[in-house]
Design a protein around this motif. Structure first.
Motif, PDB file in Angstrom:
ATOM      1  N   ALA A 107       2.725 -15.146  26.286  1.00  0.00           N
ATOM      2  CA  ALA A 107       3.718 -14.533  27.171  1.00  0.00           C
ATOM      3  C   ALA A 107       4.933 -15.439  27.319  1.00  0.00           C
ATOM      4  O   ALA A 107       6.077 -14.985  27.259  1.00  0.00           O
ATOM      5  CB  ALA A 107       3.102 -14.232  28.539  1.00  0.00           C
ATOM      6  N   ARG A 108       4.682 -16.728  27.488  1.00  0.00           N
ATOM      7  CA  ARG A 108       5.775 -17.684  27.633  1.00  0.00           C
ATOM      8  C   ARG A 108       6.604 -17.753  26.341  1.00  0.00           C
ATOM      9  O   ARG A 108       7.828 -17.810  26.381  1.00  0.00           O
ATOM     10  CB  ARG A 108       5.202 -19.061  27.960  1.00  0.00           C
ATOM     11  N   GLU A 130      12.836 -14.001  23.514  1.00  0.00           N
ATOM     12  CA  GLU A 130      13.804 -13.012  24.020  1.00  0.00           C
ATOM     13  C   GLU A 130      15.053 -13.713  24.547  1.00  0.00           C
ATOM     14  O   GLU A 130      16.173 -13.291  24.296  1.00  0.00           O
ATOM     15  CB  GLU A 130      13.197 -12.195  25.159  1.00  0.00           C
ATOM     16  N   ARG A 131      14.821 -14.780  25.311  1.00  0.00           N
ATOM     17  CA  ARG A 131      15.937 -15.513  25.902  1.00  0.00           C
ATOM     18  C   ARG A 131      16.838 -16.102  24.818  1.00  0.00           C
ATOM     19  O   ARG A 131      18.057 -15.992  24.876  1.00  0.00           O
ATOM     20  CB  ARG A 131      15.419 -16.639  26.812  1.00  0.00           C
ATOM     21  N   ASN A 158      13.366 -13.489  34.591  1.00  0.00           N
ATOM     22  CA  ASN A 158      11.976 -13.172  34.242  1.00  0.00           C
ATOM     23  C   ASN A 158      11.965 -12.169  33.083  1.00  0.00           C
ATOM     24  O   ASN A 158      13.017 -11.703  32.636  1.00  0.00           O
ATOM     25  CB  ASN A 158      11.200 -12.667  35.463  1.00  0.00           C
ATOM     26  N   GLU A 159      10.788 -11.820  32.632  1.00  0.00           N
ATOM     27  CA  GLU A 159      10.649 -10.937  31.469  1.00  0.00           C
ATOM     28  C   GLU A 159      11.344  -9.591  31.673  1.00  0.00           C
ATOM     29  O   GLU A 159      12.064  -9.108  30.801  1.00  0.00           O
ATOM     30  CB  GLU A 159       9.164 -10.722  31.164  1.00  0.00           C
ATOM     31  N   GLU A 160      11.144  -9.010  32.836  1.00  0.00           N
ATOM     32  CA  GLU A 160      11.749  -7.705  33.133  1.00  0.00           C
ATOM     33  C   GLU A 160      13.281  -7.795  33.139  1.00  0.00           C
ATOM     34  O   GLU A 160      13.969  -6.920  32.602  1.00  0.00           O
ATOM     35  CB  GLU A 160      11.253  -7.217  34.503  1.00  0.00           C
ATOM     36  N   ARG A 218       8.790 -14.615  26.000  1.00  0.00           N
ATOM     37  CA  ARG A 218       9.925 -14.693  26.931  1.00  0.00           C
ATOM     38  C   ARG A 218      10.988 -15.645  26.385  1.00  0.00           C
ATOM     39  O   ARG A 218      12.179 -15.345  26.406  1.00  0.00           O
ATOM     40  CB  ARG A 218       9.440 -15.166  28.300  1.00  0.00           C
ATOM     41  N   GLU A 219      10.552 -16.788  25.881  1.00  0.00           N
ATOM     42  CA  GLU A 219      11.504 -17.763  25.333  1.00  0.00           C
ATOM     43  C   GLU A 219      12.213 -17.200  24.104  1.00  0.00           C
ATOM     44  O   GLU A 219      13.409 -17.398  23.911  1.00  0.00           O
ATOM     45  CB  GLU A 219      10.779 -19.068  24.989  1.00  0.00           C
ATOM     46  N   GLU A 255      14.651  -8.107  29.598  1.00  0.00           N
ATOM     47  CA  GLU A 255      14.649  -6.806  28.922  1.00  0.00           C
ATOM     48  C   GLU A 255      15.810  -5.946  29.412  1.00  0.00           C
ATOM     49  O   GLU A 255      16.477  -5.287  28.615  1.00  0.00           O
ATOM     50  CB  GLU A 255      13.319  -6.094  29.146  1.00  0.00           C
TER      51      GLU A 255
END
Length: 100
Positions: free
Chosen positions: A37-38, A44-45, A71-73, A41-42, A76
């Protein structure tokens, strides 16, 4: 007088060993899930950072920090909203509206 027999001791030792093994397996699975998950997220960032830098020029340190706090949401949502941004000001406004 001790009533614990050798087979009882053996059962206790075996039970403890199984409990420890089960605990380690659960911990490992949770660690893997959290790591994935981390990592997502990284990823995506980083992708959003590259896209925003390409469209609007190098982001400020503050903008990069704000992006890192999402955060993830929120990441997105920014990924979707970014497509509609016409100027850097829209990005700045979007970032300023995000609740910490």
């Amino acid at each position: 007088m001790e009533l614990v027999t050798s087979w009882m001791r053996e059962g206790i030792v075996k039970g403890k060993a199984e409990g420890i093994a089960e605990g380690k397996a659960e911990g490992k699975a949770e660690g893997i899930e959290e790591g994935l998950a981390r990592g997502l997220r990284e990823g995506e960032r980083k992708l959003l950072l590259r896209l925003l830098n390409r469209r609007f020029g190098t982001l400020t340190t503050q903008e990069e920090a704000q992006l890192g706090d999402l955060n993830e949401e929120q990441l997105e949502q920014l990924g979707q909203d970014f497509l509609d941004f016409k100027s850097r000001d829209e990005l700045t406004t979007w970032l300023s509206r995000i609740e910490k």
